[in-house]
Scaffold this active site. Structure first.
Site, PDB file in Angstrom:
ATOM      1  N   GLU A 126      46.618  92.474 123.362  1.00 39.10           N
ATOM      2  CA  GLU A 126      46.111  92.934 122.057  1.00 39.10           C
ATOM      3  C   GLU A 126      45.610  94.369 122.147  1.00 39.10           C
ATOM      4  O   GLU A 126      44.433  94.640 121.896  1.00 39.10           O
ATOM      5  CB  GLU A 126      44.937  92.048 121.616  1.00 39.10           C
ATOM      6  CG  GLU A 126      45.230  90.569 121.544  1.00 39.10           C
ATOM      7  CD  GLU A 126      43.969  89.742 121.311  1.00 39.10           C
ATOM      8  OE1 GLU A 126      42.848  90.227 121.556  1.00 39.10           O
ATOM      9  OE2 GLU A 126      44.119  88.595 120.879  1.00 39.10           O
ATOM     10  N   ARG A 134      32.353 107.333 114.880  1.00 38.35           N
ATOM     11  CA  ARG A 134      32.184 107.037 116.309  1.00 38.35           C
ATOM     12  C   ARG A 134      31.104 107.883 116.998  1.00 38.35           C
ATOM     13  O   ARG A 134      30.311 107.336 117.761  1.00 38.35           O
ATOM     14  CB  ARG A 134      33.521 107.161 117.048  1.00 38.35           C
ATOM     15  CG  ARG A 134      34.617 106.260 116.482  1.00 38.35           C
ATOM     16  CD  ARG A 134      35.817 106.127 117.410  1.00 38.35           C
ATOM     17  NE  ARG A 134      35.475 105.389 118.607  1.00 38.35           N
ATOM     18  CZ  ARG A 134      35.234 105.930 119.778  1.00 38.35           C
ATOM     19  NH1 ARG A 134      35.331 107.233 119.939  1.00 38.35           N
ATOM     20  NH2 ARG A 134      34.908 105.178 120.796  1.00 38.35           N
ATOM     21  N   CYS A 147      23.759 113.843 104.255  1.00 33.10           N
ATOM     22  CA  CYS A 147      22.321 114.053 104.387  1.00 33.10           C
ATOM     23  C   CYS A 147      21.714 113.086 105.391  1.00 33.10           C
ATOM     24  O   CYS A 147      20.974 112.167 105.026  1.00 33.10           O
ATOM     25  CB  CYS A 147      21.669 113.890 103.017  1.00 33.10           C
ATOM     26  SG  CYS A 147      22.341 115.075 101.876  1.00 33.10           S
ATOM     27  N   GLU A 148      22.057 113.231 106.624  1.00 38.19           N
ATOM     28  CA  GLU A 148      21.494 112.417 107.706  1.00 38.19           C
ATOM     29  C   GLU A 148      21.491 113.276 108.965  1.00 38.19           C
ATOM     30  O   GLU A 148      22.482 113.954 109.256  1.00 38.19           O
ATOM     31  CB  GLU A 148      22.376 111.200 108.015  1.00 38.19           C
ATOM     32  CG  GLU A 148      22.475 110.224 106.890  1.00 38.19           C
ATOM     33  CD  GLU A 148      22.174 108.791 107.326  1.00 38.19           C
ATOM     34  OE1 GLU A 148      21.569 108.586 108.392  1.00 38.19           O
ATOM     35  OE2 GLU A 148      22.541 107.909 106.551  1.00 38.19           O
TER      36      GLU A 148
HETATM   37  N1  LLP Z   1      41.214  92.085 120.824  1.00 34.71           N
HETATM   38  C1  LLP Z   1      39.976  91.775 120.400  1.00 34.71           C
HETATM   39  C2  LLP Z   1      39.577  90.376 120.333  1.00 34.71           C
HETATM   40  C3  LLP Z   1      39.077  92.812 120.047  1.00 34.71           C
HETATM   41  O1  LLP Z   1      37.857  92.501 119.646  1.00 34.71           O
HETATM   42  C4  LLP Z   1      39.496  94.159 120.126  1.00 34.71           C
HETATM   43  C5  LLP Z   1      38.597  95.240 119.746  1.00 34.71           C
HETATM   44  C6  LLP Z   1      40.802  94.426 120.559  1.00 34.71           C
HETATM   45  C7  LLP Z   1      41.637  93.370 120.909  1.00 34.71           C
HETATM   46  C8  LLP Z   1      41.337  95.822 120.684  1.00 34.71           C
HETATM   47  O2  LLP Z   1      40.646  96.524 121.653  1.00 34.71           O
HETATM   48  P1  LLP Z   1      41.162  97.962 122.135  1.00 34.71           P
HETATM   49  O3  LLP Z   1      42.456  97.771 122.838  1.00 34.71           O
HETATM   50  O4  LLP Z   1      41.317  98.797 120.924  1.00 34.71           O
HETATM   51  O5  LLP Z   1      40.077  98.446 123.015  1.00 34.71           O
HETATM   52  N2  LLP Z   1      34.917 100.533 116.922  1.00 34.71           N
HETATM   53  C9  LLP Z   1      34.799 100.625 118.360  1.00 34.71           C
HETATM   54  C10 LLP Z   1      35.728  99.667 119.069  1.00 34.71           C
HETATM   55  C11 LLP Z   1      35.564  98.231 118.638  1.00 34.71           C
HETATM   56  C12 LLP Z   1      36.522  97.307 119.332  1.00 34.71           C
HETATM   57  C13 LLP Z   1      36.529  95.968 118.684  1.00 34.71           C
HETATM   58  N3  LLP Z   1      37.429  95.031 119.265  1.00 34.71           N
HETATM   59  C14 LLP Z   1      35.046 102.056 118.794  1.00 34.71           C
HETATM   60  O6  LLP Z   1      35.272 102.913 117.941  1.00 34.71           O
HETATM   61  O7  LLP Z   1      34.991 102.362 119.977  1.00 34.71           O
END
Ligand code: LLP
Length: 424
Positions: free
Chosen positions: A275, A314, A346-347
């Site tokens: 994933e 982020r 405004c933060e």
């Molecule tokens: N599978 C599951 C169950 C997940 O919760 C996530 C990400 C992924 C796959 C994908 O993960 P990746 O390969 O993208 O690392 N907003 C945060 C990241 C949150 C990730 C949430 N879950 C950021 O900007 O760093």
């Protein structure tokens, strides 16, 4: 590796010049490179080519239909976490049987929708969810394939807000509880619990936590089989990091990751599901913004740009580091000064970069905030009644506006006045 490079003195996305895009679309905007998306997908797919593996792109990282359709054309399946994401994946042309539905809080309506669509599998995260899914599936007269998400209590050594595999996190069922839950699930109608799912976190830059998790997955699969459970698929999650600091912090190569999977899980004769989100789309996207003002603060300079925390959350939320590049190559040779790149919101927390030694940007300069393709546009909001940033997909010398900037009328028109405030 990405396809944002300087040509003729200005930064390009593949063969499209960013000043031209800025003139035609206005700033700020997100810009994605098809060649980079394709390259990352292909490198990962090639790394797993000898294994029975399916790549399900994590839609949450970037759910633009243009990006999803690019992934679908490459043959990707998808990992979704809501009915909305499932609808997006289907609209992008992904076959239902290549879709996995994850998340700790699926509603019964969402379960029913996904069952009617005929998705491949649900990643279930608790006993009550198993019971609810069984009930919904039995009610529809169908069987739901399930992988139980198991929390291995492994420290992914990433930012606390994106670490998911520690026992104190809300995700999955405790590792030691898993055998009991597989047995309990077998007694429920409407379920075929034949997979194991783990996802320990995101932006992981070291293979060691993956090794620990995959070892535990292996042990569990063998234990479960010994207890008579059929385990046909292993969903190893996403999480492989990207180099936010350029070449200074290169994450493990997909080849090394794939070798680890093969070594630890390859002989189990179970199909592997991945994933990945960030590693596919992270550095395939940038946020382009224009300098409005530059002002001298006490001890440092503030470069005020037209993008803000609502457009790229982020840095504010995770203290995330994104490289900042001038769009005009010549600007790189301007004297450097310590500065914050800040937005109009405004933060105090509204910044895209803090305490950086960067060239002294001037009003009207264009700036590229790099590696913003993952968790950028998807996490944006209209805070301060700012319009959602448009998204552009480049392919060679062509570009498409894959999400136009809305108008103020569209944004404000989403609200309705109640009867007592409306004019007669
Ligand atoms: N599978 C599951 C169950 C997940 O919760 C996530 C990400 C992924 C796959 C994908 O993960 P990746 O390969 O993208 O690392 N907003 C945060 C990241 C949150 C990730 C949430 N879950 C950021 O900007 O760093």
């Amino acid at each position: 590796m990405h396809h944002f490079t300087y040509k003729d003195g200005v930064l390009h996305a593949e063969d499209v010049s960013l000043p031209r895009l800025a003139a035609e679309v206005g700033t700020p905007f997100y810009c994605y490179s098809t060649a980079t998306l394709e390259r990352h997908y292909t490198v990962l797919a090639d790394a797993f080519s000898g294994q029975d593996a399916v790549i399900c792109f994590a839609v949450k990282a970037n759910s633009n239909q243009g990006v999803l359709a690019t992934m679908a054309r490459l043959g990707a399946g998808m990992d979704v976490v809501s009915e909305g994401e499932l609808r997006r994946a289907r609209a992008a042309g992904v076959a239902a049987d290549k879709i996995i539905f994850a998340g700790v809080g699926k509603s019964r309506d969402e379960m029913a929708y996904a069952l009617r669509e005929g998705i491949f599998s649900f990643n279930v995260e608790s006993e009550p969810e198993l019971i609810a899914l069984s009930d919904v599936a039995a009610g529809l007269g169908v069987t739901a394939r399930v992988a139980l998400r198991v929390n291995p209590d492994v420290d992914a050594k990433t930012h606390a807000k994106i670490s998911t595999g520690k026992s104190e996190n809300k995700f999955g069922v405790p590792y030691l509880d898993a055998p009991r839950l597989y047995t309990a699930a077998r007694a429920l109608p409407g379920l075929d619990v034949s997979g194991i799912h783990m996802h320990i976190g995101s932006q992981i830059t070291d293979l060691a936590p993956f090794r620990d998790a995959f070892r535990l997955m292996r042990d569990l699969a063998l234990d479960l089989r010994r207890d008579g459970h059929e385990i046909h698929h292993l969903d190893i999650g996403g999480g492989l990091g990207v180099p936010y600091h350029g070449d200074a912090d290169l994450p493990p190569h997909p080849d090394a990751y794939a070798r680890l999977v093969k070594d630890l899980l390859g002989d189990l004769e179970a199909r592997i599901y991945l994933e990945p989100g960030r590693m596919i789309v992270g550095n395939a996207g940038i946020l382009v913004t224009r300098v409005l003002y530059a002002k001298a603060g006490a001890g440092k300079r503030f470069t005020i740009v037209d993008a803000a925390m609502n457009d790229l959350l982020r840095p504010t939320l995770y203290e995330a580091y994104h490289e900042v590049w001038p769009v005009a190559a010549a600007r790189a040779s301007s004297p450097k000064s310590l500065q914050d790149i800040v937005g109009p919101v405004c933060e105090t927390g509204d910044y895209l970069a803090t305490d950086r030694e960067l060239p002294a940007f001037e009003p009207d300069d264009l700036i590229a905030v790099m590696t913003a393709g993952a968790y950028g546009a998807v996490m944006s909001s209209t805070y301060n009644t700012r319009l959602l940033v448009p998204e552009i997909l480049v392919c060679g010398a062509e570009y498409g506006v894959v999400r136009p900037r809305p108008s103020y009328d569209e944004l404000i028109g989403l609200d309705r006045l109640p009867r007592w405030l409306s004019k007669a």
